[in-house]
Enzyme design. Structure first.
Site, PDB file in Angstrom:
ATOM      1  N   GLY A   1      43.320  38.435  39.647  1.00 20.97           N
ATOM      2  CA  GLY A   1      42.019  38.062  40.172  1.00 20.97           C
ATOM      3  C   GLY A   1      41.623  36.703  39.641  1.00 20.97           C
TER       4      GLY A   1
ATOM      5  CB  ALA B   1      46.844  42.728  41.005  1.00 22.77           C
TER       6      ALA B   1
ATOM      7  CG  ASP C   1      33.720  43.772  42.031  1.00 26.90           C
ATOM      8  OD1 ASP C   1      32.662  44.170  41.519  1.00 26.90           O
ATOM      9  OD2 ASP C   1      33.922  43.740  43.259  1.00 26.90           O
TER      10      ASP C   1
END
EC number: 2.1.1.33
Length: 267
Positions: free
Chosen positions: A77, A141, A163
């Protein structure tokens, strides 16, 4: 490469259709607008290798991969690539790969790296700042990490300001979970480090507790990491990302938790 056709979760801005800057001009984020988060359980239009052996790393690292090198640092990310760009000149012989699921954001990072490489070539950079050791793939991922990284191939895994998925019913989408930790332990070599940081204390406690409960990881303090010479990495984890800089501007808290992959004796 195998292709799985799925509905794309991205919503590109109209401005993103304009031609981004090329050559030595760094790309501008306003041409790559995208939603802040993508649902990892949604269908996406992704290409991924059958296995790490099917990865053609020469496409990503044309000057370094021919020697047989494979990525050792993985930023899951990676967002706009701040960590990769910060670490690239500090570890010029270490291949680093960012994984980002959002279309426009991953394209921005790719264009940014290409522009930095051109600039370094134009300036005949000889200080390690050639950016030939960093690249990015658009990937989920949570589903395809072992398709890119072989067993014990990584020395560092980064989860920076992920997140938080605040709602309890969304916690299953958090990037740290018992199931995923098994995959992280598989790709991380013994002695390798998992770096996590967030400005959400609840998420920090979640990630920390799950890593503490997993038998193949042990906590390692920031002081110990600095004593081992990993201070530049810790500093980049704190300060290099767009999210980290935003928290700094807002005078918010940053919660760091790092864990070492341990060697499990064979019975």
């Amino acid at each position: 490469m195998t292709k799985r056709k799925r509905q794309d979760a991205a919503v590109p801005d109209a401005a993103a259709q304009q031609q981004p800057p090329t050559n030595s001009n760094l790309p501008q984020k306003r041409f790559y607008r995208q939603r802040a988060h993508a649902n990892p359980f949604s269908d996406h239009n992704l290409e991924y290798p059958h296995s790490p052996g099917h990865c053609d790393w020469t496409v990503h690292y044309p000057k370094l991969a021919p020697s047989g090198k494979v990525p050792e640092f993985a930023d899951v990310g990676c967002g706009f690539g701040g960590l990769l760009i910060a670490l690239a000149p500090l570890y010029p012989d270490t291949l680093m790969l960012g994984l980002e699921i959002r279309v426009q954001v991953s394209q921005y990072v790719q264009d940014r790296i290409e522009a930095l490489r051109v600039t370094a070539a134009e300036q005949n950079a000889d200080d390690g700042a050639h950016y030939q050791n960093v690249s990015i793939v658009r990937a989920n991922a949570m589903k395809f990490l072992p398709n890119y990284f072989g067993k014990h191939s990584l020395s560092a895994l980064f989860f920076l300001f992920p997140d938080p998925h605040f709602k309890a019913r969304k916690h299953k989408a958090r990037i740290i979970s018992p199931t995923l930790l098994a995959e992280y332990a598989y790709v991380l070599r013994p002695g390798g480090i998992v770096y996590t940081i967030t400005d959400v204390k609840d998420l920090h406690e979640w990630m920390k507790s799950h890593l503490e409960s997993f038998p193949m990881f042990e906590p390692v303090t920031e002081d110990d990491l600095r004593a081992e010479g990993k201070g530049p990495i810790v500093d980049a984890v704190y300060n290099s990302t767009e999210e980290g800089k935003k928290v700094e501007r807002n005078k918010g808290d940053k919660w760091l938790a790092c864990f070492r992959r341990i060697e499990v004796p064979r019975v």
